[in-house]
Design an enzyme around this catalytic site. Sequence first.
Site, PDB file in Angstrom:
ATOM      1  N   HIS A 237       0.802  -1.229   0.000  1.00 38.74           N
ATOM      2  CA  HIS A 237       0.000   0.000   0.000  1.00 38.74           C
ATOM      3  C   HIS A 237       0.843   1.291   0.000  1.00 38.74           C
ATOM      4  CE1 HIS A 237      -3.552  -2.478   0.972  1.00 38.74           C
ATOM      5  NE2 HIS A 237      -2.874  -2.997   1.980  1.00 38.74           N
TER       6      HIS A 237
HETATM    7  O1  RIB Z   1      -5.079  -0.132   4.635  1.00 39.36           O
HETATM    8  C1  RIB Z   1      -3.691  -0.094   4.455  1.00 39.36           C
HETATM    9  C2  RIB Z   1      -3.071   0.932   5.345  1.00 39.36           C
HETATM   10  O2  RIB Z   1      -3.309   0.588   6.705  1.00 39.36           O
HETATM   11  C3  RIB Z   1      -1.539   1.000   5.212  1.00 39.36           C
HETATM   12  O3  RIB Z   1      -1.120   2.319   5.469  1.00 39.36           O
HETATM   13  C4  RIB Z   1      -1.055   0.084   6.288  1.00 39.36           C
HETATM   14  O4  RIB Z   1       0.239   0.461   6.785  1.00 39.36           O
HETATM   15  C5  RIB Z   1      -2.075   0.315   7.353  1.00 39.36           C
HETATM   16  O5  RIB Z   1      -1.682   1.470   8.084  1.00 39.36           O
END
Ligand code: RIB
Length: 307
Positions: A237
């Site tokens: 992500h």
């Molecule tokens: O949904 C993904 C996000 O949530 C990313 O930033 C991961 O690190 C968690 O914080």
Amino acid sequence: MIIDCDPGVDDAVGLLLAFASPELEVLAVTTVGGNVPLEKTTRNARIIRQVAGRDEVPVYAGAAQPLKRDPAGAGEFHGAEGLGDLEAVEPDAPAAEGSAVEAIVRMVMGAEPKSVALAVMGPMTNLALALRAEPRLAERLGPVVVMGGARSEGGNITASAEFNIWADPEAAAEVFASGCEMVVFGLDATHQVRGTEERIAALEAVGNGPALTAAAMVRFSQRIERDIVGWDAAPLHDPCTVAWLLLPELFRLKPCLIEVETGSELTRGHTAVEFRVDPASARHLWAVEADGQGVFDLIAERLGAIR
Ligand code: RIB
Ligand code: CA
């Protein structure tokens, strides 16, 4: 740029990519409670800073909890210490004196307008507090590049919300309404950037400390994804924010208006991404496509260049 994060295995890869990219001047890292509590996200940011050999970059601790909600956690996806299986040793260099909010306001207001980008890789509490302290930030900040939200993919913490927005929906709602120019990488894009076995092996083959650390983070996510979600490759992500700053052509964005649900427990943190806007006046851009291979190739190339 300033990186606001809650390391977190994918935050860690995003930090390494930024530290490894000479075209990005990382002015500071600010931390927030999120995946794991603030004490651990701050320590973890210092660990990754040390792995990258960038102890001169200040790490400022920020909000320990959301504006209104109880602190959330996502430790099952990041390990109890927040960096997967990585041993959480105490790093050499301390966190900086002062708060994340003070640092964000001071650095942005002290720079040329629009010259400082902010990557937000966790709950948006620090930016919301900074905007409350200094509303002019909205006009002075360069792009606010966010990992958060979901539209066509649905949620990953509830049926309708992604974790970062769900964790502090009031903060997100304030930031999206602030007038900041925002480039947003929700699950619609990050689910197209997956850590396949081949891509993890390519990172491992680079062979230096930063690349092996990044590979370990992605491999931990791979294992969790298999155990919890039943998929063979986990989405990566947070690094999408930094990858866009480096190679925007890896993504396709659409102008929109993003608003956040805060009134309903059932849909708390839902991002309503409305494409029916005038592109000329839209302040928000939503990533609809991502080149997953291109993102991983960029990470491998940049981390391999760290000496
Ligand atoms: O949904 C993904 C996000 O949530 C990313 O930033 C991961 O690190 C968690 O914080
Ligand atoms: Ca994160």
